[in-house]
Design a protein around this motif. Structure first.
Motif, mmCIF file in Angstrom:
data_model
loop_
_atom_site.group_PDB
_atom_site.id
_atom_site.type_symbol
_atom_site.label_atom_id
_atom_site.label_comp_id
_atom_site.label_asym_id
_atom_site.label_seq_id
_atom_site.Cartn_x
_atom_site.Cartn_y
_atom_site.Cartn_z
ATOM 1 N N GLY A 139 21.545 -40.412 -5.054
ATOM 2 C CA GLY A 139 20.497 -41.217 -5.680
ATOM 3 C C GLY A 139 19.398 -40.300 -6.189
ATOM 4 N N MET A 140 18.377 -40.903 -6.832
ATOM 5 C CA MET A 140 17.315 -40.098 -7.452
ATOM 6 C C MET A 140 16.542 -39.256 -6.428
ATOM 7 S SD MET A 140 17.573 -40.149 -10.611
ATOM 8 C CE MET A 140 16.205 -39.051 -10.815
ATOM 9 N N ASP A 141 16.327 -39.816 -5.210
ATOM 10 C CA ASP A 141 15.588 -39.040 -4.197
ATOM 11 C C ASP A 141 16.348 -37.765 -3.834
ATOM 12 O OD1 ASP A 141 13.770 -41.009 -4.274
ATOM 13 O OD2 ASP A 141 14.282 -41.908 -2.326
ATOM 14 N N ASP A 142 17.666 -37.944 -3.607
ATOM 15 C CA ASP A 142 18.522 -36.779 -3.312
ATOM 16 C C ASP A 142 18.444 -35.765 -4.442
ATOM 17 O OD1 ASP A 142 19.418 -37.961 -1.035
ATOM 18 O OD2 ASP A 142 21.418 -38.461 -1.794
ATOM 19 N N LEU A 143 18.462 -36.279 -5.675
ATOM 20 C CA LEU A 143 18.498 -35.369 -6.832
ATOM 21 C C LEU A 143 17.233 -34.530 -6.882
ATOM 22 C CD1 LEU A 143 19.808 -34.257 -9.352
ATOM 23 C CD2 LEU A 143 18.945 -36.208 -10.644
ATOM 24 N N GLU A 144 16.093 -35.185 -6.677
ATOM 25 C CA GLU A 144 14.832 -34.425 -6.738
ATOM 26 C C GLU A 144 14.756 -33.398 -5.623
ATOM 27 O OE1 GLU A 144 11.536 -37.153 -7.324
ATOM 28 O OE2 GLU A 144 12.578 -37.923 -9.107
ATOM 29 N N LYS A 145 15.218 -33.778 -4.455
ATOM 30 C CA LYS A 145 15.210 -32.853 -3.318
ATOM 31 C C LYS A 145 16.162 -31.669 -3.594
ATOM 32 C CE LYS A 145 15.682 -32.948 1.727
ATOM 33 N NZ LYS A 145 17.092 -32.691 2.072
ATOM 34 N N VAL A 169 26.058 -33.163 -16.632
ATOM 35 C CA VAL A 169 24.921 -32.872 -17.490
ATOM 36 C C VAL A 169 24.176 -31.657 -16.923
ATOM 37 C CG1 VAL A 169 23.840 -34.847 -16.344
ATOM 38 C CG2 VAL A 169 22.638 -33.777 -18.199
ATOM 39 N N VAL A 170 23.792 -30.762 -17.836
ATOM 40 C CA VAL A 170 23.052 -29.561 -17.421
ATOM 41 C C VAL A 170 21.561 -29.905 -17.430
ATOM 42 C CG1 VAL A 170 22.554 -27.141 -17.936
ATOM 43 C CG2 VAL A 170 24.831 -28.076 -18.430
ATOM 44 N N LEU A 171 20.898 -29.625 -16.320
ATOM 45 C CA LEU A 171 19.458 -29.875 -16.219
ATOM 46 C C LEU A 171 18.729 -28.546 -16.324
ATOM 47 C CD1 LEU A 171 19.570 -32.369 -13.208
ATOM 48 C CD2 LEU A 171 19.517 -32.918 -15.637
ATOM 49 N N ARG A 172 17.989 -28.380 -17.432
ATOM 50 C CA ARG A 172 17.291 -27.104 -17.628
ATOM 51 C C ARG A 172 15.792 -27.217 -17.375
ATOM 52 N NH1 ARG A 172 20.664 -23.376 -19.585
ATOM 53 N NH2 ARG A 172 22.584 -24.183 -20.501
ATOM 54 N N SER A 173 15.297 -28.445 -17.406
ATOM 55 C CA SER A 173 13.844 -28.612 -17.294
ATOM 56 C C SER A 173 13.521 -30.038 -16.849
ATOM 57 C CB SER A 173 13.202 -28.391 -18.668
ATOM 58 O OG SER A 173 13.677 -29.395 -19.543
ATOM 59 N N GLN A 174 12.240 -30.282 -16.597
ATOM 60 C CA GLN A 174 11.767 -31.605 -16.215
ATOM 61 C C GLN A 174 12.184 -32.659 -17.257
ATOM 62 O OE1 GLN A 174 9.837 -32.536 -13.403
ATOM 63 N NE2 GLN A 174 10.101 -34.642 -14.159
ATOM 64 N N GLU A 175 12.194 -32.264 -18.562
ATOM 65 C CA GLU A 175 12.577 -33.247 -19.601
ATOM 66 C C GLU A 175 14.014 -33.747 -19.396
ATOM 67 O OE1 GLU A 175 10.913 -30.384 -22.373
ATOM 68 O OE2 GLU A 175 9.704 -30.955 -20.633
ATOM 69 N N ASP A 176 14.907 -32.811 -19.028
ATOM 70 C CA ASP A 176 16.298 -33.217 -18.781
ATOM 71 C C ASP A 176 16.366 -34.175 -17.600
ATOM 72 O OD1 ASP A 176 17.154 -31.628 -20.857
ATOM 73 O OD2 ASP A 176 17.612 -29.918 -19.565
ATOM 74 N N LEU A 177 15.553 -33.888 -16.579
ATOM 75 C CA LEU A 177 15.524 -34.773 -15.413
ATOM 76 C C LEU A 177 15.001 -36.155 -15.815
ATOM 77 C CD1 LEU A 177 15.851 -35.242 -12.369
ATOM 78 C CD2 LEU A 177 13.529 -34.352 -12.055
ATOM 79 N N ASP A 178 13.962 -36.159 -16.674
ATOM 80 C CA ASP A 178 13.411 -37.431 -17.146
ATOM 81 C C ASP A 178 14.490 -38.284 -17.805
ATOM 82 O OD1 ASP A 178 10.993 -36.633 -16.187
ATOM 83 O OD2 ASP A 178 10.157 -36.041 -18.140
ATOM 84 N N GLN A 179 15.376 -37.597 -18.549
ATOM 85 C CA GLN A 179 16.454 -38.348 -19.220
ATOM 86 C C GLN A 179 17.412 -38.986 -18.211
ATOM 87 O OE1 GLN A 179 18.460 -36.262 -22.320
ATOM 88 N NE2 GLN A 179 16.613 -36.059 -23.561
ATOM 89 N N VAL A 180 17.664 -38.233 -17.124
ATOM 90 C CA VAL A 180 18.538 -38.792 -16.079
ATOM 91 C C VAL A 180 17.861 -39.994 -15.433
ATOM 92 C CG1 VAL A 180 19.695 -38.353 -13.876
ATOM 93 C CG2 VAL A 180 19.677 -36.579 -15.633
ATOM 94 N N VAL A 181 16.541 -39.866 -15.202
ATOM 95 C CA VAL A 181 15.779 -40.980 -14.622
ATOM 96 C C VAL A 181 15.900 -42.204 -15.527
ATOM 97 C CG1 VAL A 181 13.468 -41.793 -14.007
ATOM 98 C CG2 VAL A 181 14.143 -39.445 -13.452
ATOM 99 N N GLY A 193 25.065 -48.867 -10.043
ATOM 100 C CA GLY A 193 24.353 -47.958 -9.146
ATOM 101 C C GLY A 193 24.462 -46.517 -9.607
ATOM 102 N N PHE A 194 23.766 -45.635 -8.907
ATOM 103 C CA PHE A 194 23.843 -44.194 -9.177
ATOM 104 C C PHE A 194 25.230 -43.702 -8.739
ATOM 105 C CE2 PHE A 194 23.081 -39.731 -8.566
ATOM 106 C CZ PHE A 194 22.082 -39.406 -9.462
ATOM 107 N N PRO A 195 25.998 -43.063 -9.629
ATOM 108 C CA PRO A 195 27.350 -42.661 -9.216
ATOM 109 C C PRO A 195 27.272 -41.542 -8.177
ATOM 110 C CG PRO A 195 26.820 -41.770 -11.390
ATOM 111 C CD PRO A 195 25.675 -42.657 -11.008
ATOM 112 N N PRO A 196 28.120 -41.575 -7.141
ATOM 113 C CA PRO A 196 28.163 -40.475 -6.175
ATOM 114 C C PRO A 196 28.320 -39.157 -6.932
ATOM 115 C CG PRO A 196 29.639 -42.241 -5.501
ATOM 116 C CD PRO A 196 29.139 -42.589 -6.875
#
Ligand SMILES: Nc1ncnc2c1ncn2[C@@H]1O[C@H](COP(=O)(O)OP(=O)(O)O)[C@@H](O)[C@H]1O
Ligand SMILES: [Mg+2]
Length: 393
Positions: A139-145, A169-181, A193-196
């Motif tokens: 989930g998103m909490d796990d991802l941020e951690k 998906v490759v996350l290079r910056s906060q913007e990429d994370l924002d897109q996932v959010v 739901g959030f896929p495992p």
């Protein structure tokens, strides 16, 4: 008639010519398995939803149904002596339900491990091999951690079902994370739901490589280490051998044999690797089957990956495969069919394999070609110079 051994839990001791091998999945990997099974004298059945699929064209019978259709799997099991599969996303529970009817020499543990990136990486690490640093993400909490721990850049992948870069998906910056959010919010609004998932640290590799290993449940043999060039997450070209020096090759071989023993492997397993600048090896992922990067073995090795697979699941002895000549393999995707067929007449050295797929689509694997050569680097350049693969530049 084949003999089933009680002590080995229904594993085939030694399958004799005339026996039927059932293949779940009717694509090019199954087709090349079937061609090999054919000249060993076996008969072939296939389960695939598409009539006249690549395997059907060279098989004795096809059951036209979905891969996870339990009735269809049962029918295939009833008509076969041994079952195998050409891709890892087969329903392992469905296969387990027919184990009293048919031998499944590869077992289903191998499938369960390799179809889930968390299980796969746990297995690899347990057997003393390196992977990218990774965290399970539910989930998103796990991802941020996990991002806090691993840092950018990182690669977010679904645990199951990914292929050719799908589901990552490759996350290079906060913007990429924002897109996932953002995407997660939309999915949740749609009731999804959030896929495992798994988050991997981005590996800054020098090049990608792979090695195949085959077992018959008892003896394991590894193929040469080869070098792979991906374009848009799809394999483009394989150079054999990798040409990275004896020490690295030997390390890859030992790693492959260790994993094979860990699985008590029957059949062929592919190990995708990242080769680091300092010569160390990091395992990317495993495929419990012959692999696109092993197609060069058909022309270039004393035993190819499909023969090895068939011998392995049939319980036949395995000789150490030898590289008879360096080689280059290049994929022919949908958009390459026309230019390649046009160029073909000028290239007697091109060994073309066409998979017999009816529908040509962009990025669909339609065939491949292998060139035997004394100089893989120069041959790779010659192939590119034809312009057939210009769209991938
Ligand atoms: N952790 C990573 N670091 C850097 N590149 C990666 C990483 N994971 C995957 N890649 C790149 O993406 C490609 C596809 O990823 P992979 O895990 O093999 O998924 P697939 O199942 O789609 O083949 C790899 O061949 C590699 O080029
Ligand atoms: Mg891969």
């Amino acid at each position: 008639m084949p003999s089933l051994s009680e002590e080995t839990g229904g594993r085939i001791d030694h399958l004799e010519p005339g026996a039927v091998i059932g293949i779940v999945g009717g694509g090019q990997l199954g087709r090349m398995m079937a061609l090999s099974a054919r000249y060993h004298g076996f008969r072939i059945g296939v389960l695939d939803p598409t009539p006249d699929c690549p395997v059907d064209q060279v098989a004795d019978f096809q059951i036209v149904a979905d891969y996870d259709d339990q009735d269809a799997i049962r029918q295939l099991a009833e008509r076969s002596d041994v079952l195998t599969y050409e891709f890892e996303n087969v329903d392992a529970d469905a296969l387990d339900k027919v184990r009293d009817q048919v031998a499944i020499p590869q077992g289903t543990d191998l499938l369960r491990t390799t179809q889930d990136r968390v299980h796969e990486k746990t297995f690899i690490n347990k057997h003393g091999a390196a992977t990218a640093r990774w965290r399970q993400v539910d989930g998103m909490d796990d991802l941020e951690k996990a991002l806090d721990e691993l840092g950018y850049p990182a690669v977010l992948k679904t645990r199951t079902g990914g292929y050719d870069g799908h589901g990552q998906v490759v996350l290079r910056s906060q913007e990429d994370l924002d897109q996932v959010v953002e995407r997660t919010r939309r999915d949740e609004a749609d009731g999804q739901g959030f896929p495992p998932s798994i988050l991997e640290g981005f590996v800054d590799f020098a090049c990608e490589a792979s090695i195949l290993v085959t077992g018959n449940g008892d003896r394991y043999v590894a193929f040469p280490l080869v070098r792979n060039d991906h374009r848009h997450n799809i394999l483009h070209m394989t150079l054999a051998p990798a040409g990275v020096g004896h020490e690295v090759e030997e390390e890859a071989r030992q790693l492959a044999l260790r994993l094979a023993e860990g699985f008590e492997l029957a059949g062929t397993l592919a190990i995708e690797l990242f080769l680091m600048q300092d010569g160390s090896l990091v395992v990317n992922e495993l495929a419990p089957r012959p692999h696109n990067s092993g197609h060069y073995t058909i022309e270039a090795c004393s035993m190819d990956q499909f023969d090895a697979h068939i011998r392995g699941i049939a319980g036949w002895p395995l000789d150490q495969p030898r590289l008879l000549s360096p080689a280059v393999m290049v994929n022919v995707l949908g958009q390459h069919v026309k230019p390649v067929l046009k160029e073909l007449t000028a290239h007697p050295e091109w060994n073309l394999h066409d998979y017999g797929k009816a529908e040509v689509r962009t990025n669909r694997k339609m065939g491949h070609l292998t060139v035997l050569t004394d100089d893989p680097q120069a041959t790779a350049r010659d192939l590119e110079a034809t312009g057939c693969w210009d769209d991938l530049r």
